[in-house]
Design a protein around this motif. Sequence first.
Motif, mmCIF file in Angstrom:
data_model
loop_
_atom_site.group_PDB
_atom_site.id
_atom_site.type_symbol
_atom_site.label_atom_id
_atom_site.label_comp_id
_atom_site.label_asym_id
_atom_site.label_seq_id
_atom_site.Cartn_x
_atom_site.Cartn_y
_atom_site.Cartn_z
ATOM 1 N N ILE A 1 0.811 -1.226 0.000
ATOM 2 C CA ILE A 1 0.000 0.000 0.000
ATOM 3 C C ILE A 1 0.842 1.272 0.000
ATOM 4 O O ILE A 1 0.301 2.364 -0.211
ATOM 5 N N GLY A 2 2.160 1.150 0.253
ATOM 6 C CA GLY A 2 3.029 2.311 0.181
ATOM 7 C C GLY A 2 3.154 3.053 1.502
ATOM 8 O O GLY A 2 2.396 2.831 2.448
ATOM 9 N N TRP A 3 4.136 3.973 1.541
ATOM 10 C CA TRP A 3 4.425 4.706 2.768
ATOM 11 C C TRP A 3 3.284 5.641 3.167
ATOM 12 O O TRP A 3 3.000 5.805 4.366
ATOM 13 N N GLY A 4 2.632 6.279 2.207
ATOM 14 C CA GLY A 4 1.590 7.247 2.528
ATOM 15 C C GLY A 4 0.445 6.647 3.330
ATOM 16 O O GLY A 4 0.122 7.130 4.432
ATOM 17 N N PRO A 5 -0.206 5.595 2.810
ATOM 18 C CA PRO A 5 -1.284 4.974 3.579
ATOM 19 C C PRO A 5 -0.824 4.394 4.913
ATOM 20 O O PRO A 5 -1.551 4.472 5.906
ATOM 21 N N VAL A 6 0.388 3.816 4.940
ATOM 22 C CA VAL A 6 0.902 3.283 6.211
ATOM 23 C C VAL A 6 1.047 4.408 7.230
ATOM 24 O O VAL A 6 0.659 4.276 8.397
ATOM 25 N N ALA A 7 1.603 5.537 6.787
ATOM 26 C CA ALA A 7 1.750 6.683 7.688
ATOM 27 C C ALA A 7 0.386 7.186 8.158
ATOM 28 O O ALA A 7 0.224 7.569 9.324
#
Length: 226
Positions: free
Chosen positions: A188-194
């Motif tokens: 899902i990538g860094w953005g959604p994880v953050a």
Amino acid sequence: MVAMGRQNAFPFPAPARPTMTSRSARLAAALIALCAVVGVGFGFAAVFGRTGSVPVAAWIMAAYFTNLTGLLVFAVFGGIALRVPALAQPRLVATTVLATLLVGLVQRLLLYGLRTLRGGDLIGDILLHQALPVLVPLFWLVFVPKGRLALRDLLLFASYPLVYLGYTLLRGAYDARYPYPFLDIGKIGWGPVAAYAGAIAAAFLGVGWALVRLDRRLARRRLAAG
């Protein structure tokens, strides 16, 4: 006459409030510790049955916040049951309250229904995701002395999930596996994880703030009641 009537209305002293060193508290703590270790144990047995390797099963189990929280609950409440002063601390119990509530809420809101659970997985799920998030807060309400928490304790409360987040990201960088889909950077990538991590952290701090306020209110109420 009124004062005399009130005095005679209560001929016996009020029962003492239970404390963490009382027999009932230690029995309750032992039950909670047992639920925690049995839940983790059944989960481990299920993972071992699929992998056939103790080290691999331990590595997989150690990836999950649920299992680590179960071990934390086992240590803290086992310490209360055995009268270990270093573990029978209101701040540590409050930390387990928030951690178990986080476990229950995240499982219900983000993970519920993603897997069909059977056998040891199901027993572990019931004990760790459903029983502990109820039993641990109830223990805090009934047995833990109130008025011992402060807003600065939010740093202690937050340190546990923050350390876990860092630990999980390091593990993921090592073996490209993440225990929870909302932490899977590869998918899902860094953005959604953050975003997920930030929302969970905000909720955790909000509940922690509410717990401190409740602790203070209950302390004032008990002081006023004498």
